[in-house]
Write a protein that holds these residues in place. Structure first.
Motif: not given
Length: 775
Positions: A272-292
């Motif tokens: 039943g394996l699923l797969y996940a790909a990531v997107r991470m903040a490109p700038v050091l120390g930045a975070g997520v403001a919003s995700v559509d």
């Protein structure tokens, strides 16, 4: 590849040289305090160190096998199961460590099966933590002995299962041999009782207990009775008695890696394996403001989008970002690339490599730093003072480096019914379980970890950010297992990097070329401060050996020397990288020593030999490498470097040519003294691997920061040495009766200075920055 053989200044003077020296009293206070604290813990410090043979948790046995201690079990068919607490990442521990048990137990290596060791304190890596103390190798006395004893005792209590610091064989040398010898003594006692003879009348051979009368019993027939016996006298073999240790036994993992049956982290396939790909903040120390998330929900195979930032923030080491989960990795990756994310600005949006090195320089101008080693008197070095006829100043620098292991960063996790299952290529099983339990909100006992083979580690897989991310994503997937994979761009752009560093040297020579004063002052971030904070929650503070190792612990006998380091807080995430501080500090130190030899009008080898009068092992290694290298062919030059790291002494002679601006390394002779050579084949393989790894960094490796982002992304702009560029490597192993020392990393540090010193002979250019680039 050749088989291993066995053999019985153009810079400005800085303000740093004028700073008041830091004395060793601070270090004495620190470590005296550590020892006193241990003694005050309700008598804890007076108790003997915890034993490392009997486990608190049973081995995971099947088929009627019987455990004789925490490391060894015997099956009815005579097979031997051995607990394996270290991760196999190409360095050969799945062969070398079982050899220790098989030698003492008197069984063929082919009879040994490996079991993943449970999380138990007897399997903790004591040597790695004890070797982290910032003592000079030549230092003696009670302070060092007490500090090593105390840290060793703490390490036994912590029981952290970690593979790193070239410590696997060194750490296992005692407990795994003792476990084999104890099991052997139990089997002999059981047979002696059966035959009603004295145990001293029995001997063992190839899985049997034998008696002079001709009687013999197989281990498998004795195992159940042996488990109920007392071992009597347990005696470890002397080196002259070894039959297996010291032989080039074939690697046990080679066949599976050739035929494709070997299981790495990325090969995990639970149902039943699923797969996940990531997107991470490109700038050091930045975070997520919003995700559509809705923007990609309709893409093929996509099941959900998970913002893992909030769940991971307590760990401090995981990267802010989001993951797309899909039926295949390709589907997940395409959707992740298309996922609209708004990032916060973060505090480091204007950060650059230039700014970082400017801060290093400013710190060296203004701060004395911590004196890791000082001999004699080192004041202001000035020409004409104290017999100084010539002053030499030089400044060296090294960039950040990524790990770029061949197997992409990955982890497979399943969270279901209050439990967590992990399939992970990790160097830190203890930390992986801790991270998974924290993210999932379960007890560590409810985390089941399968440690797979690692497609390269180099220190990157000591960190467990990928484990935390995988668990956070799996928690949102309804009990299905999820394999989270980083792309190469994710990996290089979001690594925990080898620190950048800046080092200044100042030396004074007399009219005859003798070095009267040697002063070394360097600056970098601290790997250990960051690692222990993000993985164990420990506050940073105190000296960090990794920052100055390779500088302060050298064996050159300068009468007056001082080695200091300034730790500069790093906004760039730092991690352990193969040979850690030695990787750049050896380049600094061995290059400057070559500069001193040139300033003294001496050959680099002769200059070094004169500084090793009280270090015969170092001298023997240097002489062996130089003798094997012979004379350089026409159009080429030999560069020499000598360096000790992780207890092993390595001398390298690099045969180099220069065509235009291209530096080509044709041959490397690598002589080494690593104590007893458990498996010479594996040692030679490690030396060759370390040379190629170090050459990649020396000739090409650089991670640069611009506007808070890592500029490199894949092998087109972060190249590694290609097969056609790899030199011939000849390894000489010096015969020794000393206990084994580290071997996974020590051949990496000397290669960069050896090449740079050869380039100077060919071109007259002194290359003081990595990677090596000709003007």
């Amino acid at each position: 590849m050749k088989p291993a053989t066995t053999a019985t200044t153009a810079t400005t003077a800085t303000k740093a040289s004028m700073l008041k020296p830091t004395r060793l009293s601070r270090r004495r206070f620190i470590f005296s305090g550590v020892a006193a604290a241990g003694a005050l813990l309700v008598g804890w410090g007076a108790l003997p160190p915890r034993q490392r043979v009997r486990a608190s948790h049973p081995l995971p046995l099947t088929g009627g096998a019987v455990a004789l201690n925490g490391w060894v079990a015997i099956g009815t068919d005579g097979s031997v199961s051995v607990a394996m607490p270290r991760s196999e990442m190409g360095q050969g521990v799945h062969t070398a460590l079982p050899m220790l048990v098989a030698e003492e137990l008197d069984v063929p290596l082919s009879a040994v099966r490996l079991l993943q060791a449970p999380l138990d304190s007897i399997y903790g890596n004591v040597a790695m933590l004890r070797d982290g103390l910032p003592f000079h190798p030549d230092e003696q006395g009670n302070l060092k002995a007490v500090a090593q004893w105390t840290v060793g005792k703490v390490a036994r209590e912590l029981g952290l299962q970690i593979t790193g610091g070239s410590s696997s064989v060194k750490d296992a040398w005692g407990p795994m041999r003792e476990a084999g010898a104890t099991a052997r003594a139990l089997l002999v006692a059981a047979a002696a009782r059966e035959w009603r003879v004295a145990p001293a009348e029995c001997r063992t051979e190839a899985g049997f207990v034998l008696h002079a009368s001709g009687k013999r019993l197989a281990y498998g027939a004795l195992a159940a009775r042996a488990a109920l016996s007392e071992p009597g006298e347990v005696r470890l073999k002397q080196p002259r008695e070894f039959k297996l240790i010291g032989t080039p036994a074939p690697r046990r993992d080679s066949a599976a890696k050739v035929n494709g049956s070997a299981g790495f982290g990325i090969d995990a396939r639970p149902p039943g394996l699923l797969y996940a790909a990531v997107r991470m903040a490109p700038v050091l120390g930045a975070g997520v403001a919003s995700v559509d998330a809705q923007a990609v929900k309709g893409m093929p195979g996509v099941s959900r989008v998970v913002d893992f930032s909030a769940a991971l923030s307590p760990l401090g080491g995981a990267r802010a970002g989001a993951a797309v989960v899909a039926a295949s990795y390709w589907q997940a990756k395409q959707a992740a690339l298309a996922l609209p994310i708004t990032w916060t600005e973060g505090p480091h949006g204007k950060l650059s490599s230039e700014q970082i090195f400017q801060e290093f320089a400013a710190k060296l101008d203004s701060e004395s730093g911590y004196a890791y080693h000082q001999v004699g008197e080192v004041g202001a070095i000035a020409q004409g003072v104290g017999g100084v006829a010539k002053v030499l100043n030089a400044e060296y620098r090294a960039p950040y480096l990524a790990h770029a292991a061949m197997e992409p960063v990955n982890c497979t996790a399943q969270v279901k019914d209050g439990k967590v299952w992990l399939w992970a290529a990790t160097q830190s099983p203890s930390l992986a379980v801790k991270a998974a339990a924290k993210v999932a909100g379960v007890a560590a006992a409810d985390v089941v970890l399968e440690v797979t083979l690692l497609g390269g580690g180099f220190g990157r897989r000591l960190d467990v950010d990928m484990v935390a991310q995988a668990v956070a994503v799996a928690m949102q997937c309804g009990g299905a297992p999820v394999q989270l994979i980083w792309s190469r761009e994710d990996d290089i752009g979001h690594d925990v990097y080898r620190p950048a560093a800046l080092a200044r040297f100042s030396a004074g020579l007399d009219a005859g070329g003798k070095v009267l004063v040697y002063d070394n002052h360097s600056a970098s971030g601290s790997v250990s401060h960051q690692f222990f904070k993000r993985n164990l929650g420990l506050p940073p503070g105190g000296p960090d050996k990794t920052t100055a190792e390779g500088e302060f612990d050298m064996q050159y006998e300068f009468a007056n020397q001082r080695i200091r380091h300034v730790i500069v807080d790093s906004p760039v995430p730092l991690g352990y990288w193969r040979s850690v501080g030695h990787s750049h500090n050896a380049f600094f130190k061995e290059s400057f020593v070559d500069e001193l030899a040139h300033a003294a009008g001496q050959d680099g080898v002769a200059f070094r030999r004169a500084l090793l009068a009280r270090h015969p092992r170092h001298l023997a290694v240097l002489d062996a490498a130089v003798a094997r290298a012979g004379a350089a062919p026409a159009g080429r030059a030999h560069g020499v470097a000598l360096h000790q790291s992780f207890g092993t002494i390595v001398a390298q002679v690099a045969e180099v040519s220069v065509e235009g601006r291209e530096i080509r390394v044709h041959r490397v002779v690598c002589a080494l003294d690593c104590g007893i050579a458990v498996n010479p084949n594996i040692i030679a393989q490690q030396a060759e691997s370390a040379v190629v790894f170090g050459l990649s960094a020396a000739l090409f490796g650089a991670v640069t920061i611009k506007d808070g982002k890592v500029e490199q992304s894949n092998f087109h702009d972060y190249p590694v040495l290609r097969m056609g560029q790899a030199p011939e490597v000849e390894t000489i192993i010096i015969a020794s009766a000393e206990p084994p020392e580290g071997m996974g990393e020590p051949a990496t540090p000397p290669i960069a200075p050896a090449v740079a010193n050869a380039v100077f002979k060919l071109t007259g250019q002194r290359l003081r920055s990595l990677p090596l680039t000709l003007a």
